[in-house]
Design a protein around this motif. Structure first.
Motif, PDB file in Angstrom:
ATOM      1  N   SER A 130      42.910  40.109  34.709  1.00 28.58           N
ATOM      2  CA  SER A 130      44.314  39.692  34.745  1.00 28.58           C
ATOM      3  C   SER A 130      44.977  39.835  33.379  1.00 28.58           C
ATOM      4  O   SER A 130      46.202  39.937  33.290  1.00 28.58           O
ATOM      5  CB  SER A 130      44.422  38.244  35.231  1.00 28.58           C
ATOM      6  OG  SER A 130      43.810  37.347  34.305  1.00 28.58           O
ATOM      7  N   ALA A 318      44.282  33.623  48.249  1.00 24.60           N
ATOM      8  CA  ALA A 318      44.479  34.692  47.264  1.00 24.60           C
ATOM      9  C   ALA A 318      45.859  35.335  47.416  1.00 24.60           C
ATOM     10  O   ALA A 318      46.584  35.528  46.430  1.00 24.60           O
ATOM     11  CB  ALA A 318      43.377  35.746  47.414  1.00 24.60           C
ATOM     12  N   ASN A 319      46.214  35.654  48.637  1.00 19.52           N
ATOM     13  CA  ASN A 319      47.482  36.347  48.869  1.00 19.52           C
ATOM     14  C   ASN A 319      48.708  35.474  48.588  1.00 19.52           C
ATOM     15  O   ASN A 319      49.790  35.992  48.309  1.00 19.52           O
ATOM     16  CB  ASN A 319      47.542  36.864  50.312  1.00 19.52           C
ATOM     17  CG  ASN A 319      46.605  38.027  50.549  1.00 19.52           C
ATOM     18  OD1 ASN A 319      46.359  38.824  49.649  1.00 19.52           O
ATOM     19  ND2 ASN A 319      46.068  38.123  51.754  1.00 19.52           N
ATOM     20  N   ARG A 320      48.537  34.158  48.664  1.00 18.93           N
ATOM     21  CA  ARG A 320      49.647  33.250  48.374  1.00 18.93           C
ATOM     22  C   ARG A 320      49.747  32.896  46.894  1.00 18.93           C
ATOM     23  O   ARG A 320      50.644  32.158  46.498  1.00 18.93           O
ATOM     24  CB  ARG A 320      49.475  31.965  49.186  1.00 18.93           C
ATOM     25  CG  ARG A 320      49.563  32.149  50.703  1.00 18.93           C
ATOM     26  CD  ARG A 320      50.992  32.371  51.170  1.00 18.93           C
ATOM     27  NE  ARG A 320      51.064  32.537  52.612  1.00 18.93           N
ATOM     28  CZ  ARG A 320      51.192  31.538  53.482  1.00 18.93           C
ATOM     29  NH1 ARG A 320      51.236  30.292  53.036  1.00 18.93           N
ATOM     30  NH2 ARG A 320      51.273  31.782  54.761  1.00 18.93           N
ATOM     31  N   SER A 321      48.818  33.375  46.087  1.00 22.80           N
ATOM     32  CA  SER A 321      48.776  33.004  44.679  1.00 22.80           C
ATOM     33  C   SER A 321      49.630  33.951  43.842  1.00 22.80           C
ATOM     34  O   SER A 321      49.489  35.171  43.935  1.00 22.80           O
ATOM     35  CB  SER A 321      47.336  33.004  44.153  1.00 22.80           C
ATOM     36  OG  SER A 321      46.541  32.077  44.862  1.00 22.80           O
ATOM     37  N   GLU A 322      50.485  33.375  43.020  1.00 22.09           N
ATOM     38  CA  GLU A 322      51.300  34.178  42.105  1.00 22.09           C
ATOM     39  C   GLU A 322      50.569  34.451  40.802  1.00 22.09           C
ATOM     40  O   GLU A 322      50.895  35.395  40.093  1.00 22.09           O
ATOM     41  CB  GLU A 322      52.625  33.454  41.825  1.00 22.09           C
ATOM     42  CG  GLU A 322      53.504  33.313  43.062  1.00 22.09           C
ATOM     43  CD  GLU A 322      54.794  32.582  42.755  1.00 22.09           C
ATOM     44  OE1 GLU A 322      54.804  31.782  41.794  1.00 22.09           O
ATOM     45  OE2 GLU A 322      55.788  32.811  43.471  1.00 22.09           O
ATOM     46  N   MET A 324      47.749  35.973  38.764  1.00 25.23           N
ATOM     47  CA  MET A 324      46.865  37.120  38.992  1.00 25.23           C
ATOM     48  C   MET A 324      45.398  36.745  38.885  1.00 25.23           C
ATOM     49  O   MET A 324      44.566  37.241  39.652  1.00 25.23           O
ATOM     50  CB  MET A 324      47.194  38.228  37.989  1.00 25.23           C
ATOM     51  CG  MET A 324      46.464  39.539  38.257  1.00 25.23           C
ATOM     52  SD  MET A 324      46.919  40.239  39.867  1.00 25.23           S
ATOM     53  CE  MET A 324      46.026  41.807  39.806  1.00 25.23           C
ATOM     54  N   TYR A 327      44.410  34.966  42.054  1.00 24.57           N
ATOM     55  CA  TYR A 327      44.365  35.960  43.135  1.00 24.57           C
ATOM     56  C   TYR A 327      43.046  36.732  43.098  1.00 24.57           C
ATOM     57  O   TYR A 327      42.343  36.847  44.119  1.00 24.57           O
ATOM     58  CB  TYR A 327      45.538  36.917  42.993  1.00 24.57           C
ATOM     59  CG  TYR A 327      45.407  38.196  43.805  1.00 24.57           C
ATOM     60  CD1 TYR A 327      45.574  38.190  45.182  1.00 24.57           C
ATOM     61  CD2 TYR A 327      45.109  39.405  43.171  1.00 24.57           C
ATOM     62  CE1 TYR A 327      45.450  39.353  45.922  1.00 24.57           C
ATOM     63  CE2 TYR A 327      44.981  40.572  43.909  1.00 24.57           C
ATOM     64  CZ  TYR A 327      45.152  40.551  45.268  1.00 24.57           C
ATOM     65  OH  TYR A 327      45.015  41.697  46.007  1.00 24.57           O
ATOM     66  N   SER A 330      39.895  34.357  43.814  1.00 22.15           N
ATOM     67  CA  SER A 330      39.755  34.006  45.231  1.00 22.15           C
ATOM     68  C   SER A 330      39.296  35.212  46.046  1.00 22.15           C
ATOM     69  O   SER A 330      38.424  35.089  46.924  1.00 22.15           O
ATOM     70  CB  SER A 330      41.086  33.475  45.771  1.00 22.15           C
ATOM     71  OG  SER A 330      41.488  32.312  45.081  1.00 22.15           O
ATOM     72  N   ALA A 386      48.725  27.778  45.066  1.00 15.15           N
ATOM     73  CA  ALA A 386      49.145  28.861  45.952  1.00 15.15           C
ATOM     74  C   ALA A 386      50.556  28.618  46.465  1.00 15.15           C
ATOM     75  O   ALA A 386      50.932  27.488  46.810  1.00 15.15           O
ATOM     76  CB  ALA A 386      48.170  28.990  47.125  1.00 15.15           C
TER      77      ALA A 386
END
Length: 394
Positions: A130, A318-322, A324, A327, A330, A386
């Motif tokens: 990240s 993971a997909n809801r996390s802003e 990096m 994300y 997860s 998330a």
């Protein structure tokens, strides 16, 4: 900050509960073989199961901004140091099986640092990717390799320790696959992805060819699988690829027989027969075969459904996390758990060679249980950051 994902916590707790039941119903022969109480394995698994649930719950209550990074990097550094030091420690401190020192003795139990290293390694990659990586933006394959070089050095060092010193190539396969996909999710190009994939495949082949016991495992697997595979090829080619059955693949054969014996609804709790000395380590590496025999296809389907639902919750976090790093972490934990399940399932069904990888939360063993608990607990901790969809819970 939002609350942790309760559905994920519930799903993992269900799997741990099923694993505790299996540690009792699948071990009657093993308890007689080692002359221990019939409750020996279920008591120990219950202790680790409750400890695992406590770890998951405790981590889920922590502030990810304050605790996620220290815990992740500590797991990575401490477990790596322990794995490096283990070959030089006396046998009073470490347990050796087949000349490989994989476990450290702690208060009457044996813990494998590699199980905690996997979680720490995933966090280290997520944290570092990240910060250092991003979209390739046409930077070229050469520059992508330069960017990846430090991680390659760390992975090769870890691979040497795990594959050669601990003789555990299965963990290398799981970690290598996870690293590869995390690179892609971090923004690497497909050309770089397939180049690294080829390199990892070549390394695995070298590891197999440099160890006699791994060659025997491949021969054992191929002896069972070759007839169905070679039947699709012309005789002239099939005859060249066919090998004599020098090693009887009894483990895979008994595993398939156990699965077949279970049928649709299973023989019933405690009524399996292949666990009675025919299929060794049924409560560890072959737990899915034992589950299939006693609970049938329906029971196995239920467990697979719960496991897939758990993975879906992790990927959703993971997909809801802003963030990096959250994300990638997860995604990495979800990939590790998925690869472990797939490698084990493919192995016991004869599709691939057996790798000695346990099934997360189901197989008997404290190290795997606690390592996976740390991974899921940290994901739950991270889930509090998330992003919500229009104010709704995850």
């Amino acid at each position: 900050m939002y609350s942790a994902d309760r559905k994920l916590f519930t799903l993992v707790s269900i799997l741990i509960g099923i694993g505790i039941v299996l540690s009792y119903t699948l071990t009657p022969y093993t308890t007689l073989l080692f002359d221990v109480s019939q409750f020996h394995f279920v008591i120990r698994q219950s202790i680790f199961g409750l400890l695992g649930i406590s770890i998951i719950f405790g981590l889920s209550q922590l502030n990810p901004d304050k605790w996620l990074k220290p815990i992740g990097l500590t797991l990575f550094a401490v477990s790596l140091i322990l794995m490096i030091a283990m070959p030089f420690l006396p046998e009073s401190v470490v347990s050796a099986v087949g000349g490989a020192k994989r476990w450290i003795k702690v208060a009457g139990f044996s813990l494998a640092p590699v199980e905690f290293f996997k979680v720490g390694f995933v966090y280290f990659l997520a944290w570092s990717f990240s910060r250092k990586l991003g979209h390739h933006d046409g930077m070229g394959l050469k520059n992508e390799f330069k960017r990846f070089l430090p991680y390659a050095v760390i992975f090769v060092m870890a691979m040497f320790i795990i594959a050669f010193l601990q003789k555990d190539i299965g963990q290398v396969v799981v970690l290598g696959a996870t690293l590869l996909f995390m690179l892609m999710f971090a923004g690497s190009s497909f050309r770089f992805f397939f180049t690294i994939l080829g390199g990892i495949f070549t390394a695995i082949v070298i590891f197999i060819l440099t160890a006699h016991h791994r060659i025997l495992r491949i021969k054992s697997w191929w002896a069972l699988a070759q007839n169905s595979v070679l039947g699709l090829l012309p005789d002239s080619i099939a005859d060249k690829l066919r090998v004599p059955v020098e090693v009887e693949p009894y483990q895979i054969g008994n595993s398939l027989n156990a699965i077949h014996n279970g049928g649709l609804f299973g023989t019933g709790l405690g009524d399996g027969t292949f666990k009675l000395g025919f299929l060794s380590e049924v409560h560890t590496d072959f737990v899915l075969a034992g589950l299939s025999e006693e609970f049938g296809f329906i029971g196995l389907l239920f467990v697979v459904f719960i496991f897939l639902w758990m993975i879906q919750r992790i990927f959703k976090i993971a997909n809801r996390s802003e963030d990096m790093s959250i994300y990638l972490f997860s995604m990495g934990i979800g990939l590790v758990l998925s690869f472990e399940f797939l490698v084990n399932a493919y192995g016991i069904s004869g599709i691939t060679p057996i790798k000695g990888i346990s099934v997360p939360f189901l197989s008997y063993g404290g190290s795997a249980m606690l390592g996976a608990a740390f991974g899921v607990g940290m994901v739950l901790m991270a889930s509090k950051k998330a992003k919500m969809d229009k104010g709704k819970k995850l």
